[in-house]
Write an enzyme that holds these catalytic residues in place. Structure first.
Site, PDB file in Angstrom:
ATOM      1  N   ASN A 214     -13.331  -5.862   3.203  1.00 50.60           N
ATOM      2  CA  ASN A 214     -13.258  -4.712   2.295  1.00 50.60           C
ATOM      3  C   ASN A 214     -14.491  -4.798   1.405  1.00 50.60           C
ATOM      4  O   ASN A 214     -14.530  -5.572   0.450  1.00 50.60           O
ATOM      5  CB  ASN A 214     -11.972  -4.764   1.468  1.00 50.60           C
ATOM      6  CG  ASN A 214     -11.837  -3.583   0.525  1.00 50.60           C
ATOM      7  OD1 ASN A 214     -12.725  -2.730   0.430  1.00 50.60           O
ATOM      8  ND2 ASN A 214     -10.731  -3.521  -0.194  1.00 50.60           N
TER       9      ASN A 214
ATOM     10  N   ARG B 258     -11.860  -1.996   6.091  1.00 51.79           N
ATOM     11  CA  ARG B 258     -11.245  -0.937   5.299  1.00 51.79           C
ATOM     12  C   ARG B 258     -12.317   0.104   5.005  1.00 51.79           C
ATOM     13  O   ARG B 258     -13.370  -0.202   4.452  1.00 51.79           O
ATOM     14  CB  ARG B 258     -10.703  -1.486   3.991  1.00 51.79           C
ATOM     15  CG  ARG B 258     -10.032  -0.409   3.156  1.00 51.79           C
ATOM     16  CD  ARG B 258     -10.252  -0.625   1.675  1.00 51.79           C
ATOM     17  NE  ARG B 258      -9.609   0.411   0.866  1.00 51.79           N
ATOM     18  CZ  ARG B 258      -9.897   0.644  -0.399  1.00 51.79           C
ATOM     19  NH1 ARG B 258     -10.822  -0.071  -1.005  1.00 51.79           N
ATOM     20  NH2 ARG B 258      -9.285   1.597  -1.062  1.00 51.79           N
TER      21      ARG B 258
ATOM     22  N   HIS C 229      -4.428   5.347  -0.034  1.00 48.75           N
ATOM     23  CA  HIS C 229      -3.480   4.228   0.107  1.00 48.75           C
ATOM     24  C   HIS C 229      -2.774   4.271   1.463  1.00 48.75           C
ATOM     25  O   HIS C 229      -1.679   3.719   1.625  1.00 48.75           O
ATOM     26  CB  HIS C 229      -2.425   4.237  -1.018  1.00 48.75           C
ATOM     27  CG  HIS C 229      -2.979   3.978  -2.371  1.00 48.75           C
ATOM     28  ND1 HIS C 229      -2.522   4.641  -3.502  1.00 48.75           N
ATOM     29  CD2 HIS C 229      -3.968   3.157  -2.810  1.00 48.75           C
ATOM     30  CE1 HIS C 229      -3.201   4.226  -4.562  1.00 48.75           C
ATOM     31  NE2 HIS C 229      -4.078   3.331  -4.167  1.00 48.75           N
TER      32      HIS C 229
ATOM     33  N   ARG D  25      -7.267   6.511 -14.692  1.00 48.63           N
ATOM     34  CA  ARG D  25      -7.375   7.889 -14.215  1.00 48.63           C
ATOM     35  C   ARG D  25      -6.273   8.741 -14.808  1.00 48.63           C
ATOM     36  O   ARG D  25      -5.133   8.295 -14.956  1.00 48.63           O
ATOM     37  CB  ARG D  25      -7.291   7.938 -12.687  1.00 48.63           C
ATOM     38  CG  ARG D  25      -8.396   7.209 -11.956  1.00 48.63           C
ATOM     39  CD  ARG D  25      -8.155   7.270 -10.449  1.00 48.63           C
ATOM     40  NE  ARG D  25      -9.114   6.449  -9.720  1.00 48.63           N
ATOM     41  CZ  ARG D  25      -8.807   5.686  -8.679  1.00 48.63           C
ATOM     42  NH1 ARG D  25      -7.558   5.634  -8.231  1.00 48.63           N
ATOM     43  NH2 ARG D  25      -9.737   4.984  -8.067  1.00 48.63           N
TER      44      ARG D  25
ATOM     45  N   GLU E 125      -1.885  -4.753   2.719  1.00 49.73           N
ATOM     46  CA  GLU E 125      -2.856  -3.891   3.387  1.00 49.73           C
ATOM     47  C   GLU E 125      -3.768  -4.675   4.315  1.00 49.73           C
ATOM     48  O   GLU E 125      -4.144  -4.191   5.389  1.00 49.73           O
ATOM     49  CB  GLU E 125      -3.680  -3.138   2.331  1.00 49.73           C
ATOM     50  CG  GLU E 125      -2.849  -2.165   1.510  1.00 49.73           C
ATOM     51  CD  GLU E 125      -3.615  -1.574   0.343  1.00 49.73           C
ATOM     52  OE1 GLU E 125      -4.294  -0.554   0.548  1.00 49.73           O
ATOM     53  OE2 GLU E 125      -3.521  -2.140  -0.765  1.00 49.73           O
TER      54      GLU E 125
END
Length: 410
Positions: free
Chosen positions: A11, A101, A189, A250, A394
């Site tokens: 990643n 990823r 996600h 956010r 993940e």
């Protein structure tokens, strides 16, 4: 499997590189053997943290098999080379493939895929939709291709949500913007939701294609998805990860007219507003901290601002929960909580589920308090809809997808 094989999962961020190795054993089990993180790549403050889960004799490692080294790493290639030096201490290491990823696959990359020149071109093309993520993801791919001459597989955050119907992903904007620029809701996600769908189906002893669920992936980045028949039919994030729930920094859903209001009254440019909404809002903007644990603690101690921030966060989550109950016509097998907040916050889970008994959602407070790292069922006995805490993984999902793609293409 004829032999044990390992998958390297990468990643790559703009200045970081997270990696892990998973061994696919002959008896069909999967074991993570290595995990590591390189930070501050390209600066004088760069460092690498490497951990062997097999007890491999790594120079400089402590008794737990961990080593942390502060050293200047000029770029991602140097960083991965350094990580590879540590990896090579693992016994009988056979890297069969590298799984990457990749954040945005757009509409053209809707499934995990073997990487070739065409795929790299499309990842670059979709960088306009994810300018902070796709370019470093692509750098990671190109570096890994040089160091590991094995199949490279891209696993996309957006692909799981490619099953959303048109009415769920289309914005109420001029349709020409979708046709010309691909402006629509994509969702993110996805790798986590793919893993959670499979794992929840296993826990409920149901085929994944029979599973209906509402899933909360809630950490620093937060989203929720409606799963029908094992597929995503709606999710809270949009063309970027800004839309939807209130997050650590956010804002989530706001009136788009704020861009003009902030320009007129605060002199902020569009770039300024983008920074404000992505990096200075959410829990941080509401409470002064982006850490939900701190917010919960301060709220419990009577801090009014923290209490408001917590209630705003939960209100937005319940708003989406209600909408997705309608989308699924009440035919829901489970509410699933995952990721940092979802797996660890007793208070947040309790607040989201509070007072929903008439909808078939009954949480057992004692179970909610006692749920451990491995997760579990926190619903009351007899609750029509199960409430589950399911830890996500993940990286494991990326490894599984990598082997699946490699085996599929032969």
């Amino acid at each position: 499997m004829a032999r044990e094989r390992a998958v390297l999962v990468l990643n790559a961020g703009s200045s970081s590189l997270k990696y892990a190795i998973y061994n696919f054993l002959k008896e069909g089990t999967i074991k993570r053997t290595v995990q590591g993180l390189v930070e501050q790549i390209g600066t004088s403050r760069s460092s690498i943290s490497h951990h062997s889960l097999t007890g491999a004799p790594i120079p400089g490692a402590d008794a737990a098999g961990s080593v942390k080294l502060a050293t200047e790493l000029a770029d991602h290639k140097v960083a991965l080379q350094k990580a590879t030096e540590y990896m090579h201490h693992e016994a009988n290491l056979h890297i069969a493939g590298v799984g990457h990823r990749v954040v945005h696959g757009g509409e053209s990359l809707t499934a995990s895929t073997l990487i070739d020149k065409r795929v790299k071109g499309l990842i670059q093309e979709h960088s306009a939709l994810a300018p902070l993520h796709n370019p470093p993801n692509l750098v990671g791919i190109e570096v890994a291709e040089q160091l590991f001459p094995v199949p490279q597989v891209a696993v996309f955050d957006t692909s799981f949500h490619s099953t959303m119907p048109e009415e769920a992903y289309t914005y109420g904007l001029p349709f020409s913007l979708y046709k010309e620029l691909g402006i629509r809701r994509y969702g993110f996600h996805g790798t986590s939701y793919l893993y959670l769908t499979r794992e929840t189906a296993r826990l409920l002893n149901k085929p994944p294609e029979k599973l209906n669920a509402i899933m909360f992936h809630i950490g620093a980045g937060a989203s929720v998805a409606a799963i029908k028949g094992g597929e995503s039919v709606d999710t809270s994030m949009g063309v970027t990860p800004l839309e939807g729930l209130v997050m650590a920094t956010r804002c989530g859903d706001v009136d788009p007219s704020l861009v003009k209001i902030l320009k007129d009254h605060k002199g902020l440019s569009p770039d300024d507003v983008d920074t404000l909404m992505n990096k200075k809002s959410g829990l941080l903007g509401l409470t002064g901290t982006s850490d939900m644990r701190t917010v919960v603690e301060r709220a419990a101690a009577g801090d009014a601002q923290a209490g408001l921030g917590l209630k705003v966060w939960v209100h937005r989550a319940r708003k989406y929960l209600g909408a997705y109950l309608v989308h699924l016509r009440g035919d829901v097998d489970a509410i699933v909580f995952s990721a940092g907040i979802g797996e660890r916050s007793v208070v947040v889970r309790q607040m989201i589920c509070e007072g929903l008994e008439r909808f078939g959602i009954e949480i057992d407070n004692a179970k909610n308090e006692d749920v451990k790292k491995k997760g579990g069922d926190i619903s009351k006995d007899g609750s029509r809809i199960k409430v589950l805490v399911v830890p996500t993984d993940e990286e494991l999902c990326i490894a599984q997808e990598t082997i699946r793609v490699i085996d599929t293409v032969g």
